[in-house]
Structures are given as structure tokens and as C-alpha cells.
Scaffold this motif. Structure first.
Motif, short mmCIF file in Angstrom:
data_model
loop_
_atom_site.label_atom_id
_atom_site.label_comp_id
_atom_site.label_asym_id
_atom_site.label_seq_id
_atom_site.Cartn_x
_atom_site.Cartn_y
_atom_site.Cartn_z
N ALA A 1 3.31 14.17 1.29
CA ALA A 1 3.71 13.18 2.29
C ALA A 1 3.45 11.78 1.73
O ALA A 1 2.34 11.48 1.30
N TYR A 2 4.47 10.95 1.77
CA TYR A 2 4.46 9.62 1.14
C TYR A 2 4.68 8.56 2.20
O TYR A 2 5.57 8.70 3.05
N ALA A 3 3.89 7.49 2.16
CA ALA A 3 4.07 6.37 3.09
C ALA A 3 3.89 5.06 2.34
O ALA A 3 2.87 4.86 1.67
N LEU A 4 4.88 4.19 2.43
CA LEU A 4 4.88 2.89 1.75
C LEU A 4 4.83 1.78 2.79
O LEU A 4 5.62 1.78 3.74
N THR A 5 3.90 0.83 2.61
CA THR A 5 3.80 -0.31 3.52
C THR A 5 3.76 -1.60 2.71
O THR A 5 2.71 -1.97 2.17
N PRO A 6 4.90 -2.29 2.58
CA PRO A 6 4.92 -3.55 1.83
C PRO A 6 4.70 -4.75 2.76
O PRO A 6 4.99 -4.69 3.96
N ALA A 7 4.20 -5.83 2.19
CA ALA A 7 4.04 -7.06 2.95
C ALA A 7 5.39 -7.74 3.14
O ALA A 7 6.34 -7.50 2.39
N ALA A 8 5.46 -8.59 4.14
CA ALA A 8 6.69 -9.36 4.37
C ALA A 8 6.92 -10.31 3.20
O ALA A 8 5.98 -10.79 2.57
N ALA B 1 12.47 -4.50 1.95
CA ALA B 1 11.03 -4.26 1.85
C ALA B 1 10.47 -4.09 3.27
O ALA B 1 10.16 -5.06 3.96
N ARG B 2 10.34 -2.86 3.68
CA ARG B 2 9.80 -2.50 5.00
C ARG B 2 9.08 -1.17 4.84
O ARG B 2 9.16 -0.53 3.79
N PRO B 3 8.36 -0.71 5.85
CA PRO B 3 7.69 0.59 5.72
C PRO B 3 8.68 1.75 5.57
O PRO B 3 9.73 1.78 6.22
N THR C 1 0.85 -1.19 0.00
CA THR C 1 0.00 0.00 0.00
C THR C 1 0.88 1.24 0.00
O THR C 1 1.89 1.29 0.71
N VAL C 2 0.51 2.22 -0.80
CA VAL C 2 1.17 3.52 -0.81
C VAL C 2 0.11 4.59 -0.59
O VAL C 2 -0.93 4.58 -1.24
#
Length: 400
Positions: free
Chosen positions: A220-227, A373-375, A204-205
Motif C-alpha cells: 500500500a502506497y501513499a504520497l503526500t506532496p506539499a503545495a 502534485a496532490r496526494p 512524504t511517501v
């Protein structure tokens, strides 16, 4: 200070201390000769040679060892060794206590339009992207601002560790807009948040655009990748801006290109360059022209009208007169075609260049220069400018 010579004393070198305040040189002093024998080390105090440090400013110091006289192999003044280090941290900037005019918001068929005196911003409803930023009647954008994860493959990427295959999920990622939310709780700072899903819902971005009544835009940007996803090539955003904005000034590492594993020889400071000086491409087109630790960057035309980018922390940035696709596909510089606009990369970080070899997996950047791959989260400001302005002063005043 450590003397790693096998037999030579450091007394043969001139030692200079240079101090920068918010990127500008404010002091250059010649230090006493260091009579340090080969293989020995010592500690020296710089306090007697430092200027007065003001609260609220960032200070960097550089110690340089140069030849006081010409040698058979180098001229007088040739730099043999140098190192830059921080005297303070990044200057904390408290937002100015200011009341902003209200921003008008229009809900149109294809976009939300936010406007004030002399400026107008459009966020597309289908893509969630910033597609228009008009200032005093002049459009600043030539291509939308969108989340971006890739770079043109370097020789090490393509011929060595096959980055586009090992990091395939990111090289083929296509963000799909899931929602676009308007927040008008503060009439002088309305915001729109675009939420994207990519890699089959595994990432999710969120990008939030907040416009104030003076026309400054915070992104403002926030990236949340799955494990379990591979490392990222890049965490950032990309857009197109006016081709005439080919005069660059920036406070970051320079004057030449640098990357997170190729930057110790690039001191942080304020540099002014034409696009030709800033972006010197390779015989085989590939990723190039990056600058790290960027506090702010101004891209303007010869009449000093342009766009100012200001970091909330530190950015990794580059500008090209070509599209990324063109750079990726071209195999020689004669295949590069001027896009008619500048591709502007405004990134938090990019993986290193690597190069322990150039033909196998060892060509990859070592682990500490890759992006797991982390937030990730970062933010920056955009502000169009007109007329000759002090970019450094503006950079310290537009935050809110």
C-alpha cells in the motif's frame, strides 16, 4: 451512433458486438446493418444481443464496423471504426473468509524477515525496501522495490518541453527513510511501514507491506506532496525481477503499448505475449512498453513459474530487460545492455506522451494528462506462482 461520413451510409459495413467477461471474450454477434445516412445519428439498443451478465464479474463490450467485402484500399474484414465501453463497473471482490497461518517475524541486524511455510520476505532496515522475496527456495527479486517518480525521457520530453528541467524536483528526488514500523497485532498478517521524506522534506511517501500466512504480499502506497511542487512524471514503484520471467499475461489495455493520452485504440482484455512482443523499443531508446488499466499481470518463465501482480483498482505497468538508467543514457539500440534481470514498473499513473509539437513547450502532455502534485494512494498484491495456474482465478482470490 454517429455517421461522420460526408456521403456514405453505414449500411455498407458489417457491425459486430463483442462482449468480454473479466477480460475473456464470451460472445461475438453480428448486428443488423445500420442504414444510417451520412451526417445522421441514432440510438440502438444492445440489450437483445447481450449474454446473461453474472453478478460479481466485469463486462466490457466492443462495437466494430468492418468491410464485408474487399475494397481497392483494404481487404475484407478491415476494421474502419470501433469503440469499447463498460457494461458494468470493475468487479467488486470481497476478500475470502479465510483463516491464515501465523507468520514468523525475525528482527535481524540489517532487516526484518517475515516467513511462513515455503516463503520468506525481507525488508531492509536502512532503505525500508522490499529486498528479498523467496518462494519455494527461489528468489523473486533482483533489485529492491522502491518508490519511483521518473521515466526515461521520450523524444517529446527531451527535445521538446524539457521535462527533466521543468519537473526537476521529481527527476532528482531521492527518498530518505525516516522510520520503519513493525505491526504484529495480527499474527497472520504482520505489516511493516516505511516512511520516506524527499524534496527537502516537502513530500512524504508511506509504503506498507502486509504479508499473510499464505505468502501473498500487499503493498500500500501513499504520497503526500506539499503545495507548490511541479506536476509528477509518475506515481509508482519499481523493482527488478528474474530475467527468465519473460512470458507475460495480463488483463489490461493492449495488445500494443498505451499511455493515458494514447489508449483509446487499445481495448482492455486478456493478452499473452513474450517479452519481445510486449516490449518493442524505439530506434532512439526512451520510455516504452507501458500498459494502462491493468487489473493483473503475470510474468513467468517457460515452466510457468513466476510472479503475479494484482491491482486493487487499476495499474499502469511495464517491463524492460534494461535498467532505466541505461535506457535514459543510450542514444541507439546498440547501446542497450541486457541487465540480467527485468525492470518491473508497478505504477498508479504516468503522465501522457504529449506531442502537439516535438520541438517546444507544446510537446508537453495537455493538462488533463499530467499528474498534479496532490496526494495519491494505491495498493497492489504480489504472489509468486509455480506450475501452470489460472492467473485470472488467482487474481480474484488472493486479496485480503
Amino acid at each position: 451512433v454517429e455517421n461522420r461520413h460526408a456521403s456514405k451510409s453505414l449500411a455498407d459495413y458489417a457491425v459486430t458486438l463483442t462482449v468480454r467477461e473479466d477480460g475473456r471474450v464470451i460472445s461475438t454477434k453480428l448486428l443488423p446493418h445500420l442504414r444510417l445516412a451520412a451526417g445522421r445519428d441514432t440510438v440502438i439498443s444492445l440489450k437483445p444481443y447481450l449474454p446473461k451478465l453474472k453478478p460479481g464479474a466485469e463486462y466490457l463490450a466492443t462495437i466494430s464496423f468492418t468491410l464485408p467485402q474487399a475494397a481497392s484500399w483494404a481487404p475484407s474484414g478491415h476494421e474502419v471504426a470501433a469503440n469499447q465501453f463498460a457494461l458494468t463497473g470493475l468487479a467488486p471482490q470481497a476478500p475470502p473468509a479465510k483463516t491464515y497461518p501465523a507468520v514468523a517475524v525475525r528482527d535481524e541486524a540489517t532487516a526484518y524477515v517475515l516467513a511462513g511455510k515455503g516463503f520468506q520476505v525481507s525488508i531492509n532496515k536502512a532503505t525500508g525496501a522490499l529486498t528479498s522475496y523467496r518462494w519455494q527456495g527461489t528468489e523473486q527479486l533482483a533489485a529492491p522495490l522502491l518508490p519511483h517518480f521518473t521515466r526515461p525521457l521520450t523524444d517529446n520530453d527531451r527535445r521538446g518541453w524539457k521535462a527533466d528541467k521543468k519537473l526537476k524536483e521529481w527527476f532528482t528526488a531521492e527518498p530518505k527513510l525516516q522510520s520503519l514500523t513493525l505491526d504484529q497485532a495480527n499474527p497472520s498478517r504482520p505489516s511493516l511501514t516505511s516512511t520516506y521524506s524527499l524534496i527537502d522534506g516537502k513530500t512524504t511517501v508511506r509504503v506498507t507491506y502486509t504479508l499473510n500466512g499464505d505468502g501473498a504480499l500487499r503493498v500500500a502506497y501513499a504520497l503526500t506532496p506539499a503545495a507548490g511542487l511541479p506536476n509528477l512524471p509518475k506515481v509508482g514503484m519499481q523493482c527488478g525481477i528474474r530475467r527468465s520471467y519473460d512470458q507475460l499475461s495480463y488483463y489490461g489495455r493492449g495488445p500494443w503499448e498505451n499511455y493515458n493520452d494514447r489508449r483509446y485504440g487499445a481495448d482492455a482484455g486478456i493478452y499473452t505475449q513474450s517479452l519481445r512482443e510486449f516490449a518493442d523499443s524505439y530506434v532512439v531508446p526512451q520510455e516504452y512498453a507501458n500498459r494502462t488499466d491493468v487489473r493483473w499481470m503475470q510474468l513467468a518463465n517457460k515452466q510457468h513459474a513466476g510472479l503475479l501482480v494484482v491491482a486493487d483498482s487499476l495499474l499502469s505497468m511495464s517491463a524492460w530487460p534494461y535498467t532505466e538508467q541505461n535506457i535514459q543514457q543510450a542514444r541507439h539500440t546498440n547501446k542497450l545492455q541486457d541487465a540480467g534481470f527485468l525492470t518491473l514498473n508497478i505504477d498508479l499513473a504516468q503522465m501522457g506522451v504529449g506531442g502537439n509539437t516535438s520541438w517546444d513547450a507544446q510537446a508537453a502532455p495537455i493538462e488533463k494528462y499530467q499528474l498534479p502534485a496532490r496526494p495519491y494512494a494505491y495498493s497492489f498484491y504480489l504472489l509468486p506462482i509455480s506450475g501452470k495456474k489460472n492467473a485470472a482465478a488467482l487474481a480474484n482470490s488472493i486479496k485480503f
